[in-house]
Design an enzyme around this catalytic site. Structure first.
Site, PDB file in Angstrom:
ATOM      1  CG  ASN A  60      -1.706  -0.743  10.261  1.00 41.10           C
ATOM      2  OD1 ASN A  60      -1.887  -0.816  11.623  1.00 41.10           O
ATOM      3  ND2 ASN A  60      -2.769  -0.325   9.567  1.00 41.10           N
ATOM      4  CG  ASP A  75      -4.704  -5.153   0.912  1.00 39.04           C
ATOM      5  OD1 ASP A  75      -3.782  -4.184   1.175  1.00 39.04           O
ATOM      6  OD2 ASP A  75      -5.732  -4.876   0.030  1.00 39.04           O
ATOM      7  N   GLY A 106      -7.357   2.816  12.820  1.00 37.44           N
ATOM      8  CA  GLY A 106      -8.157   3.030  11.735  1.00 37.44           C
ATOM      9  C   GLY A 106      -9.568   3.287  12.092  1.00 37.44           C
TER      10      GLY A 106
HETATM   11  P1  ITT Z   1       0.234  -2.428   5.573  1.00 38.83           P
HETATM   12  O1  ITT Z   1      -0.048  -2.372   3.913  1.00 38.83           O
HETATM   13  O2  ITT Z   1       1.640  -2.017   5.736  1.00 38.83           O
HETATM   14  O3  ITT Z   1      -0.065  -3.569   6.126  1.00 38.83           O
HETATM   15  P2  ITT Z   1      -1.975  -0.515   5.453  1.00 38.83           P
HETATM   16  O4  ITT Z   1      -2.465   0.344   6.781  1.00 38.83           O
HETATM   17  O5  ITT Z   1      -1.398   0.367   4.510  1.00 38.83           O
HETATM   18  O6  ITT Z   1      -0.724  -1.294   6.213  1.00 38.83           O
HETATM   19  P3  ITT Z   1      -4.025  -1.679   4.141  1.00 38.83           P
HETATM   20  O7  ITT Z   1      -3.673  -1.056   2.686  1.00 38.83           O
HETATM   21  O8  ITT Z   1      -4.409  -3.010   4.038  1.00 38.83           O
HETATM   22  O9  ITT Z   1      -2.983  -1.640   5.055  1.00 38.83           O
HETATM   23  O10 ITT Z   1      -5.272  -0.732   4.436  1.00 38.83           O
HETATM   24  C1  ITT Z   1      -5.843  -1.116   5.684  1.00 38.83           C
HETATM   25  C2  ITT Z   1      -6.789  -0.098   6.173  1.00 38.83           C
HETATM   26  O11 ITT Z   1      -8.138  -0.186   6.301  1.00 38.83           O
HETATM   27  C3  ITT Z   1      -6.286   0.357   7.427  1.00 38.83           C
HETATM   28  O12 ITT Z   1      -5.080   1.536   7.295  1.00 38.83           O
HETATM   29  C4  ITT Z   1      -7.337   0.849   8.290  1.00 38.83           C
HETATM   30  O13 ITT Z   1      -7.664   2.373   7.559  1.00 38.83           O
HETATM   31  C5  ITT Z   1      -8.600   0.110   7.557  1.00 38.83           C
HETATM   32  N1  ITT Z   1      -8.578  -1.154   8.347  1.00 38.83           N
HETATM   33  C6  ITT Z   1      -8.353  -2.322   8.205  1.00 38.83           C
HETATM   34  N2  ITT Z   1      -8.598  -3.195   9.298  1.00 38.83           N
HETATM   35  C7  ITT Z   1      -8.977  -2.229  10.196  1.00 38.83           C
HETATM   36  C8  ITT Z   1      -9.479  -2.652  11.460  1.00 38.83           C
HETATM   37  O14 ITT Z   1      -9.378  -3.996  12.025  1.00 38.83           O
HETATM   38  N3  ITT Z   1      -9.886  -1.583  12.159  1.00 38.83           N
HETATM   39  C9  ITT Z   1      -9.926  -0.494  11.562  1.00 38.83           C
HETATM   40  N4  ITT Z   1      -9.555   0.009  10.642  1.00 38.83           N
HETATM   41  C10 ITT Z   1      -9.119  -1.174   9.616  1.00 38.83           C
END
Ligand code: ITT
Length: 203
Positions: free
Chosen positions: A14, A71, A157
Protein backbone atom coordinates in the site's frame (compact mmCIF):
# COMPACT_ATOMS: atom_id res chain seq x y z
CA UNK A 1 32.77 7.49 10.99
CA UNK A 2 29.78 6.52 8.81
CA UNK A 3 26.94 4.76 10.49
CA UNK A 4 24.66 2.55 8.44
CA UNK A 5 20.98 2.51 9.26
CA UNK A 6 19.47 -0.86 10.20
CA UNK A 7 17.45 -2.38 7.36
CA UNK A 8 13.83 -3.44 7.73
CA UNK A 9 11.62 -4.95 5.06
CA UNK A 10 8.27 -3.19 4.86
CA UNK A 11 5.62 -5.88 4.40
CA UNK A 12 3.11 -3.74 2.55
CA UNK A 13 2.01 -3.08 -0.99
CA UNK A 14 0.00 0.00 0.00
CA UNK A 15 1.79 3.13 -1.28
CA UNK A 16 -0.03 5.39 1.20
CA UNK A 17 1.09 3.37 4.20
CA UNK A 18 4.65 3.07 2.88
CA UNK A 19 4.95 6.86 2.54
CA UNK A 20 3.68 7.47 6.07
CA UNK A 21 5.85 4.76 7.64
CA UNK A 22 8.97 5.99 5.84
CA UNK A 23 8.39 9.48 7.28
CA UNK A 24 7.84 7.99 10.75
CA UNK A 25 10.98 5.81 10.68
CA UNK A 26 13.79 8.04 9.37
CA UNK A 27 16.41 6.11 11.32
CA UNK A 28 15.78 2.87 9.46
CA UNK A 29 16.43 1.86 5.89
CA UNK A 30 12.98 0.60 4.89
CA UNK A 31 12.93 -1.75 1.91
CA UNK A 32 9.49 -2.29 0.35
CA UNK A 33 8.76 -6.00 0.07
CA UNK A 34 8.29 -5.67 -3.70
CA UNK A 35 12.09 -5.41 -3.97
CA UNK A 36 12.25 -9.06 -2.90
CA UNK A 37 9.34 -10.05 -5.13
CA UNK A 38 7.33 -10.90 -2.03
CA UNK A 39 3.84 -11.76 -3.32
CA UNK A 40 0.87 -10.47 -1.28
CA UNK A 41 -0.29 -13.07 1.24
CA UNK A 42 -3.97 -13.85 1.87
CA UNK A 43 -5.12 -12.04 5.03
CA UNK A 44 -6.94 -14.97 6.60
CA UNK A 45 -6.91 -13.79 10.22
CA UNK A 46 -9.99 -12.45 11.97
CA UNK A 47 -8.18 -9.68 13.85
CA UNK A 48 -5.74 -6.91 12.93
CA UNK A 49 -3.01 -8.50 15.01
CA UNK A 50 -3.33 -11.90 13.34
CA UNK A 51 -3.12 -10.37 9.88
CA UNK A 52 -0.15 -8.18 10.79
CA UNK A 53 1.74 -11.23 12.07
CA UNK A 54 0.91 -13.19 8.89
CA UNK A 55 2.25 -10.38 6.70
CA UNK A 56 5.43 -9.75 8.73
CA UNK A 57 6.28 -13.45 8.93
CA UNK A 58 5.75 -13.93 5.20
CA UNK A 59 8.01 -10.99 4.27
CA UNK A 60 10.73 -12.05 6.75
CA UNK A 61 10.64 -15.59 5.40
CA UNK A 62 11.11 -14.59 1.78
CA UNK A 63 13.54 -11.69 2.30
CA UNK A 64 15.49 -13.35 5.14
CA UNK A 65 15.57 -9.92 6.82
CA UNK A 66 13.68 -8.40 9.77
CA UNK A 67 10.25 -7.28 8.58
CA UNK A 68 7.62 -4.82 9.77
CA UNK A 69 3.93 -5.11 8.83
CA UNK A 70 0.95 -2.81 9.30
CA UNK A 71 -2.61 -4.09 9.46
CA UNK A 72 -5.11 -1.31 9.84
CA UNK A 73 -8.65 -0.25 9.08
CA UNK A 74 -11.69 1.81 9.86
CA UNK A 75 -14.13 0.77 12.60
CA UNK A 76 -17.62 2.31 12.39
CA UNK A 77 -19.94 1.93 15.38
CA UNK A 78 -23.17 2.38 13.35
CA UNK A 79 -22.07 -0.50 11.10
CA UNK A 80 -21.45 -2.91 13.98
CA UNK A 81 -17.73 -2.18 13.77
CA UNK A 82 -17.42 -2.85 10.01
CA UNK A 83 -15.41 -2.68 7.81
CA UNK A 84 -12.44 -3.17 10.22
CA UNK A 85 -10.09 -5.88 8.88
CA UNK A 86 -12.05 -5.83 5.61
CA UNK A 87 -11.47 -2.10 5.03
CA UNK A 88 -9.28 -2.56 1.94
CA UNK A 89 -11.80 -4.98 0.37
CA UNK A 90 -15.06 -3.45 1.67
CA UNK A 91 -16.55 -2.97 -1.81
CA UNK A 92 -15.01 -6.25 -3.04
CA UNK A 93 -11.57 -7.74 -3.64
CA UNK A 94 -9.37 -5.22 -5.45
CA UNK A 95 -11.80 -2.34 -4.84
CA UNK A 96 -10.46 1.19 -5.27
CA UNK A 97 -10.46 3.75 -2.46
CA UNK A 98 -13.28 5.59 -4.26
CA UNK A 99 -15.40 2.42 -4.44
CA UNK A 100 -14.85 1.67 -0.74
CA UNK A 101 -15.77 5.25 0.18
CA UNK A 102 -18.91 5.12 -2.00
CA UNK A 103 -20.04 1.94 -0.25
CA UNK A 104 -19.35 3.40 3.19
CA UNK A 105 -21.32 6.58 2.44
CA UNK A 106 -24.19 4.56 1.03
CA UNK A 107 -24.34 2.30 4.11
CA UNK A 108 -24.40 5.40 6.32
CA UNK A 109 -26.95 7.27 4.23
CA UNK A 110 -29.40 9.01 6.57
CA UNK A 111 -27.38 8.27 9.73
CA UNK A 112 -27.16 11.54 11.71
CA UNK A 113 -23.81 13.14 12.56
CA UNK A 114 -24.11 12.19 16.23
CA UNK A 115 -24.14 8.51 15.26
CA UNK A 116 -21.33 8.64 12.69
CA UNK A 117 -18.46 8.17 15.12
CA UNK A 118 -15.64 5.91 13.94
CA UNK A 119 -12.00 5.21 14.54
CA UNK A 120 -8.96 4.09 12.62
CA UNK A 121 -6.99 1.25 14.20
CA UNK A 122 -3.45 0.15 13.38
CA UNK A 123 -1.38 -2.81 14.52
CA UNK A 124 2.32 -2.86 13.71
CA UNK A 125 4.32 -6.06 14.03
CA UNK A 126 8.08 -6.40 13.83
CA UNK A 127 9.53 -9.88 13.35
CA UNK A 128 13.29 -10.22 13.60
CA UNK A 129 13.10 -13.41 11.52
CA UNK A 130 10.35 -15.66 10.19
CA UNK A 131 10.42 -17.93 13.25
CA UNK A 132 10.64 -15.10 15.79
CA UNK A 133 8.70 -16.39 18.82
CA UNK A 134 8.54 -12.90 20.38
CA UNK A 135 7.42 -10.42 17.72
CA UNK A 136 7.17 -6.78 18.80
CA UNK A 137 3.52 -5.72 18.61
CA UNK A 138 2.21 -2.17 18.91
CA UNK A 139 -1.17 -0.60 18.29
CA UNK A 140 -2.78 2.80 17.94
CA UNK A 141 -6.28 4.27 17.60
CA UNK A 142 -7.52 7.56 16.12
CA UNK A 143 -11.06 8.65 16.92
CA UNK A 144 -13.19 10.71 14.55
CA UNK A 145 -16.43 10.55 12.59
CA UNK A 146 -17.58 9.86 9.04
CA UNK A 147 -18.34 12.92 6.92
CA UNK A 148 -21.25 13.00 4.48
CA UNK A 149 -19.08 14.01 1.52
CA UNK A 150 -15.38 13.41 0.70
CA UNK A 151 -13.05 16.39 1.29
CA UNK A 152 -9.36 16.89 0.63
CA UNK A 153 -6.65 15.51 -1.61
CA UNK A 154 -3.96 14.15 0.72
CA UNK A 155 -3.52 10.75 2.33
CA UNK A 156 -5.16 7.57 1.07
CA UNK A 157 -7.99 5.13 1.73
CA UNK A 158 -10.85 6.59 3.77
CA UNK A 159 -9.02 9.82 4.65
CA UNK A 160 -11.38 12.06 2.60
CA UNK A 161 -14.40 10.95 4.67
CA UNK A 162 -12.71 10.71 8.09
CA UNK A 163 -13.62 13.79 10.11
CA UNK A 164 -10.98 15.07 12.53
CA UNK A 165 -12.82 16.90 15.34
CA UNK A 166 -9.73 18.62 16.73
CA UNK A 167 -8.92 20.23 13.37
CA UNK A 168 -12.45 20.64 11.93
CA UNK A 169 -11.41 19.00 8.67
CA UNK A 170 -11.01 15.62 7.00
CA UNK A 171 -7.87 13.50 7.36
CA UNK A 172 -7.25 14.15 3.65
CA UNK A 173 -6.92 17.88 4.38
CA UNK A 174 -4.01 17.33 6.78
CA UNK A 175 -0.37 17.38 5.72
CA UNK A 176 1.50 14.09 6.09
CA UNK A 177 3.36 15.48 9.11
CA UNK A 178 0.19 16.53 10.94
CA UNK A 179 -1.63 13.32 10.09
CA UNK A 180 1.31 11.28 11.40
CA UNK A 181 1.31 13.29 14.63
CA UNK A 182 -2.35 12.43 15.27
CA UNK A 183 -3.01 9.12 13.58
CA UNK A 184 -3.46 5.51 14.62
CA UNK A 185 -0.28 4.70 12.65
CA UNK A 186 1.72 7.48 14.31
CA UNK A 187 0.63 6.30 17.75
CA UNK A 188 1.42 2.65 16.99
CA UNK A 189 4.80 3.68 15.64
CA UNK A 190 5.65 5.67 18.76
CA UNK A 191 4.92 2.59 20.86
CA UNK A 192 6.92 0.34 18.52
CA UNK A 193 9.85 2.73 18.46
CA UNK A 194 10.33 2.56 22.21
CA UNK A 195 10.71 -1.20 21.88
CA UNK A 196 12.81 -0.94 18.71
CA UNK A 197 15.46 1.10 20.44
CA UNK A 198 16.45 -1.86 22.53
CA UNK A 199 15.57 -4.51 19.92
CA UNK A 200 17.81 -3.02 17.20
CA UNK A 201 20.90 -4.34 18.91
CA UNK A 202 19.61 -7.86 18.34
CA UNK A 203 18.63 -7.48 14.67
P1 ITT B 1 -1.01 -4.16 2.79
O1 ITT B 1 -1.74 -5.33 3.41
O2 ITT B 1 -0.21 -4.55 1.59
O3 ITT B 1 -0.23 -3.38 3.78
P2 ITT B 1 -3.68 -3.09 2.48
O4 ITT B 1 -4.21 -1.80 1.95
O5 ITT B 1 -4.34 -4.35 1.98
O6 ITT B 1 -2.11 -3.13 2.20
P3 ITT B 1 -4.78 -3.55 5.10
O7 ITT B 1 -5.27 -4.91 4.83
O8 ITT B 1 -4.15 -3.26 6.43
O9 ITT B 1 -3.71 -3.06 4.04
O10 ITT B 1 -6.02 -2.56 4.89
C1 ITT B 1 -5.93 -1.26 5.34
C2 ITT B 1 -7.06 -0.45 4.73
O11 ITT B 1 -7.65 0.36 5.76
C3 ITT B 1 -6.50 0.52 3.70
O12 ITT B 1 -6.53 -0.06 2.41
C4 ITT B 1 -7.43 1.71 3.85
O13 ITT B 1 -8.59 1.49 3.11
C5 ITT B 1 -7.77 1.69 5.33
N1 ITT B 1 -6.83 2.52 6.10
C6 ITT B 1 -5.87 2.12 6.97
N2 ITT B 1 -5.18 3.16 7.43
C7 ITT B 1 -5.70 4.25 6.83
C8 ITT B 1 -5.39 5.62 6.88
O14 ITT B 1 -4.37 6.09 7.60
N3 ITT B 1 -6.13 6.45 6.15
C9 ITT B 1 -7.13 6.01 5.38
N4 ITT B 1 -7.48 4.73 5.26
C10 ITT B 1 -6.76 3.84 5.98
Amino acid sequence: MTQTKPSLVLASGNAGKIKELQALLPDYFLIPQTQFDVPEIAETGTTFVENAILKARHAAKISKLPAIADDSGLVVAALNDAPAIYSARYAGQGASDAENIAKLLSELDGVPVAQRNAYFFCVLVLMRHADDPCPIIAQGRWDGYILEQPRGEYGFGYDPVFGVSTHQCSAAELSLEIKNSLSHRGKALAQLQRELLSATENL
